[in-house]
Design a protein around this motif. Structure first.
Motif, PDB file in Angstrom:
ATOM      1  N   THR A   1      -6.908   5.309  -2.326  1.00 46.17           N
ATOM      2  CA  THR A   1      -7.062   6.713  -2.446  1.00 46.17           C
ATOM      3  C   THR A   1      -6.089   7.694  -1.859  1.00 46.17           C
ATOM      4  O   THR A   1      -6.025   8.664  -2.203  1.00 46.17           O
ATOM      5  CB  THR A   1      -8.311   6.982  -1.477  1.00 46.17           C
ATOM      6  OG1 THR A   1      -7.959   6.398  -0.143  1.00 46.17           O
ATOM      7  CG2 THR A   1      -9.511   6.443  -2.041  1.00 46.17           C
ATOM      8  N   ALA A   2      -5.178   7.143  -1.248  1.00 47.57           N
ATOM      9  CA  ALA A   2      -4.163   7.922  -0.108  1.00 47.57           C
ATOM     10  C   ALA A   2      -2.764   7.835  -1.082  1.00 47.57           C
ATOM     11  O   ALA A   2      -1.910   8.716  -0.806  1.00 47.57           O
ATOM     12  CB  ALA A   2      -4.126   7.541   1.288  1.00 47.57           C
TER      13      ALA A   2
ATOM     14  N   VAL B   1     -11.028  -1.944   4.235  1.00 48.11           N
ATOM     15  CA  VAL B   1     -10.455  -0.583   4.834  1.00 48.11           C
ATOM     16  C   VAL B   1      -9.332  -0.406   4.126  1.00 48.11           C
ATOM     17  O   VAL B   1      -8.685   0.851   3.643  1.00 48.11           O
ATOM     18  CB  VAL B   1     -10.599  -0.514   6.229  1.00 48.11           C
ATOM     19  CG1 VAL B   1      -9.981   0.721   6.850  1.00 48.11           C
ATOM     20  CG2 VAL B   1     -12.068  -0.421   6.601  1.00 48.11           C
ATOM     21  N   GLY B   2      -8.254  -1.242   4.214  1.00 48.59           N
ATOM     22  CA  GLY B   2      -6.888  -1.126   3.945  1.00 48.59           C
ATOM     23  C   GLY B   2      -6.725  -1.080   2.290  1.00 48.59           C
ATOM     24  O   GLY B   2      -5.868  -0.190   1.998  1.00 48.59           O
TER      25      GLY B   2
ATOM     26  N   TYR C   1      -9.051   0.359   0.431  1.00 48.87           N
ATOM     27  CA  TYR C   1      -9.689   1.614   0.149  1.00 48.87           C
ATOM     28  C   TYR C   1      -8.592   2.715   0.447  1.00 48.87           C
ATOM     29  O   TYR C   1      -8.291   3.339  -0.357  1.00 48.87           O
ATOM     30  CB  TYR C   1     -10.763   1.809   0.994  1.00 48.87           C
ATOM     31  CG  TYR C   1     -11.435   3.286   0.775  1.00 48.87           C
ATOM     32  CD1 TYR C   1     -11.968   3.727  -0.468  1.00 48.87           C
ATOM     33  CD2 TYR C   1     -11.439   4.134   1.557  1.00 48.87           C
ATOM     34  CE1 TYR C   1     -12.591   5.137  -0.649  1.00 48.87           C
ATOM     35  CE2 TYR C   1     -11.693   5.316   1.663  1.00 48.87           C
ATOM     36  CZ  TYR C   1     -12.512   5.865   0.439  1.00 48.87           C
ATOM     37  OH  TYR C   1     -12.800   7.228   0.271  1.00 48.87           O
ATOM     38  N   HIS C   2      -8.036   2.550   1.569  1.00 45.70           N
ATOM     39  CA  HIS C   2      -7.146   3.643   2.066  1.00 45.70           C
ATOM     40  C   HIS C   2      -5.797   3.550   0.946  1.00 45.70           C
ATOM     41  O   HIS C   2      -5.608   4.486   0.675  1.00 45.70           O
ATOM     42  CB  HIS C   2      -6.554   3.424   3.413  1.00 45.70           C
ATOM     43  CG  HIS C   2      -5.360   4.299   3.865  1.00 45.70           C
ATOM     44  ND1 HIS C   2      -5.901   5.882   4.144  1.00 45.70           N
ATOM     45  CD2 HIS C   2      -4.060   4.332   4.029  1.00 45.70           C
ATOM     46  CE1 HIS C   2      -4.570   6.211   4.517  1.00 45.70           C
ATOM     47  NE2 HIS C   2      -3.849   5.452   4.500  1.00 45.70           N
ATOM     48  N   SER C   3      -5.324   2.463   0.690  1.00 53.29           N
ATOM     49  CA  SER C   3      -4.056   2.538  -0.080  1.00 53.29           C
ATOM     50  C   SER C   3      -4.337   2.948  -1.711  1.00 53.29           C
ATOM     51  O   SER C   3      -3.786   3.578  -2.091  1.00 53.29           O
ATOM     52  CB  SER C   3      -3.537   1.107  -0.166  1.00 53.29           C
ATOM     53  OG  SER C   3      -4.368   0.211  -0.871  1.00 53.29           O
TER      54      SER C   3
END
Length: 149
Positions: free
Chosen positions: A28-29, A21-22, A24-26
């Motif tokens: 994509t964001a 999750v971490g 993927y977030h980093s």
């Protein structure tokens, strides 16, 4: 029948999930950049990847050894969750030191082995340590004491 160490299997899987999750977030964001010119998403992506690797290193041996199925204990779950909530609600109006003391005292209710005197001593030591690390060492812009009255 194959036996599995369920505690390590569940723990490793949760670590893999948190890392994924971490990461993927980093990715994509934030802009990641390169190793020579790191962007704001570079370090969180690497950290997420390392969490995934650590989770895999925990899960693989867990599949080869026996272990008991863990039971869900509600008392620690409730008290630790309440301690995090207490810290979040108290840190801005009262400051870092009182919030850490209250969080420690609430979290100490999760286990009955620690006496009241021991809980208070632990809370004061943790608050002092948090003040030294975050205010003195890291220079975090958070007041140590901020009384609302």
């Amino acid at each position: 029948m194959r036996s599995v160490d369920y505690r390590d299997l569940i723990g490793g899987t949760l670590i893999i999930l948190a890392g994924a999750v971490g990461m993927y977030h980093s990715l994509t964001a934030f802009q990641v950049g390169t190793a020579a010119r790191m962007g704001p998403g570079y370090f969180p992506a690497i950290t997420g990847g390392l969490l995934i690797l650590c989770g895999i290193l925990i899960v693989i041996p867990a599949l080869r050894r026996a272990g008991p199925m863990p039971t869900l204990e509600l008392r620690p779950l409730i008290w630790i969750s309440l301690s995090v909530l207490a810290f979040a609600l108290l840190v801005l109006p009262f400051g870092l030191v009182p919030a850490v003391i209250v969080q420690s005292l609430v979290a100490s209710q999760a286990d009955s082995k620690l006496s009241r005197k021991g809980s208070l001593l632990l809370a004061v030591c943790l608050a002092g340590g948090a003040w030294v690390i975050f205010k003195g060492g890291l220079g975090v812009i958070l007041p140590a004491f901020a009384w609302p009255w």
